[in-house]
Design a protein around this motif. Structure first.
Motif, short mmCIF file in Angstrom:
data_model
loop_
_atom_site.label_atom_id
_atom_site.label_comp_id
_atom_site.label_asym_id
_atom_site.label_seq_id
_atom_site.Cartn_x
_atom_site.Cartn_y
_atom_site.Cartn_z
N ALA A 1 -9.05 9.12 -9.98
CA ALA A 1 -9.71 7.92 -10.50
C ALA A 1 -10.97 8.24 -11.29
CB ALA A 1 -10.06 6.99 -9.34
N ALA A 2 -11.09 7.60 -12.45
CA ALA A 2 -12.33 7.54 -13.22
C ALA A 2 -12.68 6.06 -13.28
CB ALA A 2 -12.15 8.12 -14.62
N THR A 3 -13.74 5.66 -12.60
CA THR A 3 -13.98 4.25 -12.31
C THR A 3 -14.93 3.58 -13.30
OG1 THR A 3 -15.73 4.91 -10.77
CG2 THR A 3 -13.55 4.54 -9.85
N GLU B 1 -19.02 5.15 -10.55
CA GLU B 1 -19.49 4.72 -9.23
C GLU B 1 -18.34 4.06 -8.47
OE1 GLU B 1 -22.51 5.37 -8.07
OE2 GLU B 1 -22.95 6.41 -9.95
N PRO B 2 -18.44 3.97 -7.14
CA PRO B 2 -17.39 3.27 -6.38
C PRO B 2 -17.22 1.83 -6.86
CG PRO B 2 -18.79 4.54 -4.91
CD PRO B 2 -19.46 4.58 -6.25
N VAL B 3 -15.97 1.39 -6.90
CA VAL B 3 -15.66 0.03 -7.32
C VAL B 3 -14.75 -0.61 -6.29
CG1 VAL B 3 -15.91 0.56 -9.78
CG2 VAL B 3 -13.65 0.74 -8.69
N ARG B 4 -14.69 -1.93 -6.35
CA ARG B 4 -13.83 -2.68 -5.45
C ARG B 4 -12.64 -3.20 -6.24
NH1 ARG B 4 -13.88 -2.82 0.18
NH2 ARG B 4 -13.15 -4.83 0.95
N THR C 1 -11.92 -0.13 -1.71
CA THR C 1 -13.00 0.56 -2.41
C THR C 1 -12.45 1.86 -2.97
OG1 THR C 1 -14.71 -0.40 -1.00
CG2 THR C 1 -15.28 1.61 -2.21
N VAL C 2 -12.64 2.07 -4.27
CA VAL C 2 -12.13 3.25 -4.96
C VAL C 2 -13.31 4.04 -5.50
CG1 VAL C 2 -10.59 4.11 -6.76
CG2 VAL C 2 -10.08 1.94 -5.63
N ALA C 3 -13.35 5.31 -5.19
CA ALA C 3 -14.41 6.20 -5.66
C ALA C 3 -13.86 7.15 -6.71
CB ALA C 3 -15.00 7.00 -4.50
N GLY D 1 -12.56 10.24 -8.38
CA GLY D 1 -11.86 11.39 -7.82
C GLY D 1 -10.82 11.05 -6.77
N ASP D 2 -10.78 9.78 -6.32
CA ASP D 2 -9.70 9.39 -5.40
C ASP D 2 -8.36 9.51 -6.12
OD1 ASP D 2 -11.56 8.83 -3.47
OD2 ASP D 2 -11.37 6.65 -3.59
N VAL D 3 -7.31 9.73 -5.35
CA VAL D 3 -5.97 9.82 -5.95
C VAL D 3 -5.42 8.42 -6.19
CG1 VAL D 3 -3.60 10.61 -5.62
CG2 VAL D 3 -5.51 12.06 -4.90
N VAL D 4 -4.90 8.21 -7.39
CA VAL D 4 -4.29 6.94 -7.78
C VAL D 4 -2.81 7.17 -8.03
CG1 VAL D 4 -4.33 5.03 -9.43
CG2 VAL D 4 -6.43 6.31 -8.95
N VAL D 5 -1.96 6.35 -7.43
CA VAL D 5 -0.53 6.37 -7.71
C VAL D 5 -0.10 4.95 -8.01
CG1 VAL D 5 1.79 6.90 -6.86
CG2 VAL D 5 -0.15 8.35 -6.19
N ALA D 6 0.46 4.74 -9.19
CA ALA D 6 0.93 3.42 -9.60
C ALA D 6 2.38 3.52 -10.06
CB ALA D 6 0.05 2.87 -10.73
N ASP D 7 3.22 2.66 -9.51
CA ASP D 7 4.61 2.59 -9.97
C ASP D 7 5.07 1.14 -9.87
OD1 ASP D 7 5.25 2.16 -7.27
OD2 ASP D 7 5.91 4.23 -6.94
N GLU D 8 6.37 0.90 -9.99
CA GLU D 8 6.87 -0.47 -10.04
C GLU D 8 6.60 -1.27 -8.78
OE1 GLU D 8 10.90 -0.73 -12.20
OE2 GLU D 8 10.72 1.38 -11.61
N SER D 9 6.39 -0.60 -7.64
CA SER D 9 6.15 -1.31 -6.39
C SER D 9 4.70 -1.72 -6.21
CB SER D 9 6.57 -0.44 -5.20
OG SER D 9 7.97 -0.28 -5.17
N GLY D 10 3.77 -1.07 -6.90
CA GLY D 10 2.37 -1.39 -6.76
C GLY D 10 1.49 -0.17 -6.95
N VAL D 11 0.26 -0.28 -6.46
CA VAL D 11 -0.75 0.76 -6.66
C VAL D 11 -1.32 1.16 -5.30
CG1 VAL D 11 -2.91 1.38 -7.81
CG2 VAL D 11 -1.34 -0.25 -8.90
N VAL D 12 -1.45 2.47 -5.09
CA VAL D 12 -2.13 2.96 -3.89
C VAL D 12 -3.28 3.86 -4.31
CG1 VAL D 12 -0.16 2.78 -2.33
CG2 VAL D 12 -0.46 4.86 -3.66
N PHE D 13 -4.34 3.82 -3.50
CA PHE D 13 -5.51 4.66 -3.72
C PHE D 13 -5.73 5.49 -2.45
CE2 PHE D 13 -6.30 0.69 -6.10
CZ PHE D 13 -6.43 1.22 -7.39
N VAL D 14 -5.84 6.79 -2.62
CA VAL D 14 -6.02 7.69 -1.49
C VAL D 14 -7.39 8.34 -1.58
CG1 VAL D 14 -5.08 9.66 -0.22
CG2 VAL D 14 -3.54 8.19 -1.56
#
Length: 225
Positions: free
Chosen positions: A53-55, A153-156, A161-163, A165-178
């Motif tokens: 993530a680049a927020t 900076e962290p965002v909502r 809350t996504v900071a 450098g967190d891992v972002v995965v987006a596909d047809e089912s939705g988005v997850v942030f790790v």
């Protein structure tokens, strides 16, 4: 960051690229972490996006003073491995991402954008083969309507809350942030779950009844006696 760190980062992303958001969501659930968000969908085709993530956080304009275009500096600082994450509170009456940002991001090697809001210039993104996940499309410009509050900076995003450098995965089912600090553990858990689900699918194809093959304990990796 040295070459070894870069290699580790790319290996981490490669691990996530092999998984669906649903499997990662289940692993996040098991870890007591937010399990993902729906409603942000690919605005063209079915591209999958995986990256760090680049927020950017946006807010309504409070005066008419001109400034740097929203997200421009964050895109200019981005690069291979990044996914832009735009926090705009789910607003769909004005665009928070457009064609020139898609072009600039593509030229920087950015992997895609996840926007908690609407976008425009969808044809441009499609022709650039630049993945855009958003709440929808709208022609209205951000100029005079939105301002950039922060970058990096962290965002909502919805309830998560996504900071940076967190891992972002987006596909047809939705988005997850790790969260980056948990990314390795969540990946290992998701990989184990993926293996169990594949084994169940193999059993089903071999003729095992669904209720016998698909048991909660088996999916959870609990040893049965």
């Amino acid at each position: 960051m040295d070459d070894k760190d870069d290699d580790k980062d790319m290996a981490l992303l490669a691990g996530y690229e092999a998984l669906d958001s649903t499997t990662i969501s289940d692993a996040l659930d098991a870890a007591g972490l937010p399990s993902g968000i729906g409603g942000m969908v690919p605005v063209w085709g079915h591209p999958k996006v995986v990256g760090f993530a680049a927020t950017v956080e946006l807010a309504p304009v409070t005066d008419q003073t001109a400034g740097t275009h929203i997200a421009a500096s964050a895109v200019a600082a981005g690069g291979p491995g990044n996914v832009m994450v735009i926090a705009n509170g789910g607003r769909t009456d004005v665009s928070c991402w457009g064609g020139l940002l898609s072009l600039g991001a593509r030229l920087r090697g950015v992997r895609g954008v996840v926007a908690d809001g609407a976008c425009r210039d969808i044809r441009d993104a499609r022709e650039l083969a630049f993945p855009v996940y958003a709440r929808g499309g709208v022609p209205a410009t951000a100029r005079g309507r939105l301002r950039q509050v922060s970058a990096g900076e962290p965002v909502r995003i919805d309830s998560v809350t996504v900071a940076r450098g967190d891992v972002v995965v987006a596909d047809e089912s939705g988005v997850v942030f790790v969260p980056r600090a948990r990314a390795r553990d969540v990946l290992l858990a998701a990989q184990a779950l993926d293996q169990r689900e594949r084994a169940i699918a193999d059993d089903l194809r071999a003729g095992v009844p669904l209720d016998a093959a698909m048991r909660d304990a088996r999916l959870a990796g609990i040893e049965e006696h």
